[in-house]
Motif scaffolding. Structure first.
Motif, PDB file in Angstrom:
ATOM      1  N   TYR A   4       0.822  -1.178   0.204  1.00 15.45           N
ATOM      2  CA  TYR A   4      -0.001  -0.041   0.069  1.00 15.45           C
ATOM      3  C   TYR A   4       0.924   1.204  -0.088  1.00 15.45           C
ATOM      4  N   ASP A   5       0.375   2.183  -0.582  1.00 20.07           N
ATOM      5  CA  ASP A   5       0.940   3.550  -0.691  1.00 20.07           C
ATOM      6  C   ASP A   5       0.164   4.548   0.290  1.00 20.07           C
ATOM      7  N   TYR A   6       1.088   5.387   0.994  1.00 21.78           N
ATOM      8  CA  TYR A   6       0.646   6.279   2.007  1.00 21.78           C
ATOM      9  C   TYR A   6       1.217   7.486   1.599  1.00 21.78           C
ATOM     10  N   GLN A   7       0.426   8.647   2.103  1.00 22.32           N
ATOM     11  CA  GLN A   7       0.967   9.888   2.051  1.00 22.32           C
ATOM     12  C   GLN A   7       0.527  10.745   3.413  1.00 22.32           C
ATOM     13  N   CYS A   8       1.430  11.403   3.844  1.00 24.12           N
ATOM     14  CA  CYS A   8       1.254  12.597   4.926  1.00 24.12           C
ATOM     15  C   CYS A   8       0.492  13.431   4.664  1.00 24.12           C
ATOM     16  N   ALA A  17       4.136   0.521   2.238  1.00 28.78           N
ATOM     17  CA  ALA A  17       3.900  -0.530   3.301  1.00 28.78           C
ATOM     18  C   ALA A  17       3.198  -1.910   2.875  1.00 28.78           C
ATOM     19  N   ILE A  18       3.981  -2.792   3.207  1.00 29.14           N
ATOM     20  CA  ILE A  18       3.372  -4.328   3.010  1.00 29.14           C
ATOM     21  C   ILE A  18       2.640  -4.577   4.044  1.00 29.14           C
ATOM     22  N   GLN A  19       1.325  -4.899   3.795  1.00 26.81           N
ATOM     23  CA  GLN A  19       0.285  -5.267   5.029  1.00 26.81           C
ATOM     24  C   GLN A  19      -0.498  -6.428   4.453  1.00 26.81           C
ATOM     25  N   LYS A  20      -1.277  -7.089   5.440  1.00 29.78           N
ATOM     26  CA  LYS A  20      -2.309  -8.005   5.162  1.00 29.78           C
ATOM     27  C   LYS A  20      -3.616  -7.191   4.910  1.00 29.78           C
ATOM     28  N   PHE A  21      -4.405  -7.983   4.137  1.00 31.59           N
ATOM     29  CA  PHE A  21      -5.865  -7.315   3.859  1.00 31.59           C
ATOM     30  C   PHE A  21      -6.352  -6.954   5.265  1.00 31.59           C
ATOM     31  N   SER A  22      -6.239  -7.894   6.111  1.00 29.47           N
ATOM     32  CA  SER A  22      -7.080  -7.485   7.485  1.00 29.47           C
ATOM     33  C   SER A  22      -6.284  -6.579   8.314  1.00 29.47           C
ATOM     34  N   PRO A  25      -5.288   0.405   8.741  1.00 31.44           N
ATOM     35  CA  PRO A  25      -4.430   1.127   7.982  1.00 31.44           C
ATOM     36  C   PRO A  25      -3.717   1.820   8.776  1.00 31.44           C
ATOM     37  N   LEU A  26      -2.063   2.244   8.277  1.00 34.11           N
ATOM     38  CA  LEU A  26      -1.372   3.081   9.219  1.00 34.11           C
ATOM     39  C   LEU A  26      -1.969   4.517   9.435  1.00 34.11           C
ATOM     40  N   LEU A  27      -1.459   4.930  10.342  1.00 36.80           N
ATOM     41  CA  LEU A  27      -2.205   6.360  10.964  1.00 36.80           C
ATOM     42  C   LEU A  27      -0.880   7.405  11.188  1.00 36.80           C
ATOM     43  N   GLU A  28       0.079   7.052  11.833  1.00 35.52           N
ATOM     44  CA  GLU A  28       1.204   7.855  11.920  1.00 35.52           C
ATOM     45  C   GLU A  28       2.287   7.764  11.129  1.00 35.52           C
ATOM     46  N   SER A  31       7.801  10.219   9.621  1.00 33.49           N
ATOM     47  CA  SER A  31       8.573  11.282   9.373  1.00 33.49           C
ATOM     48  C   SER A  31       8.224  12.413  10.428  1.00 33.49           C
ATOM     49  N   CYS A  32       7.078  12.919  10.677  1.00 34.84           N
ATOM     50  CA  CYS A  32       6.701  13.937  11.275  1.00 34.84           C
ATOM     51  C   CYS A  32       5.985  13.415  12.603  1.00 34.84           C
ATOM     52  N   LYS A  33       5.821  12.088  12.647  1.00 41.27           N
ATOM     53  CA  LYS A  33       4.865  11.717  13.730  1.00 41.27           C
ATOM     54  C   LYS A  33       3.369  12.204  13.918  1.00 41.27           C
ATOM     55  N   ALA A  34       2.932  12.738  13.011  1.00 42.24           N
ATOM     56  CA  ALA A  34       1.622  13.267  12.927  1.00 42.24           C
ATOM     57  C   ALA A  34       0.780  12.222  12.538  1.00 42.24           C
ATOM     58  N   PRO A  35      -0.572  12.011  13.025  1.00 34.49           N
ATOM     59  CA  PRO A  35      -1.424  11.042  12.716  1.00 34.49           C
ATOM     60  C   PRO A  35      -2.232  11.478  11.430  1.00 34.49           C
ATOM     61  N   GLU A  36      -1.562  11.874  10.576  1.00 34.08           N
ATOM     62  CA  GLU A  36      -2.225  12.296   9.037  1.00 34.08           C
ATOM     63  C   GLU A  36      -1.760  11.449   7.862  1.00 34.08           C
TER      64      GLU A  36
END
Length: 73
Positions: A4-8, A17-22, A25-28, A31-36
């Motif tokens: 999965y691709d993420y952007q803050c 990030a390599i993740q299982k379907f279950s 989702p990542l939140l933090e 780089s900046c530690k913001a939950p964005e």
């Protein structure tokens, strides 16, 4: 497992990030530690390997080699 691709939305840092379907989702942002962090839409990447599994697995007889055309031996 899918990648999965993420952007803050705070600092615009991007990551994969390599993740299982279950998995949740990542939140933090790392780089900046913001939950964005927000998931991005991306193209799936996969490779079909082999010798024509899509054509030969379920066919029999003369229909077995359609891609070969009119090859003569």
């Amino acid at each position: 497992m899918p990648i999965y691709d993420y952007q803050c939305t705070s600092c615009n840092h991007q990551l994969e990030a390599i993740q299982k379907f279950s998995d949740a989702p990542l939140l933090e942002c790392p780089s900046c530690k913001a939950p964005e962090l927000k998931k991005l839409l991306s193209m799936p990447g996969f490779r079909l390997k082999g010798s024509g599994w899509y054509e030969t697995d379920f066919k029999t007889g003369a229909k077995k080699n359609l891609a070969g055309g009119d090859k003569s031996e």
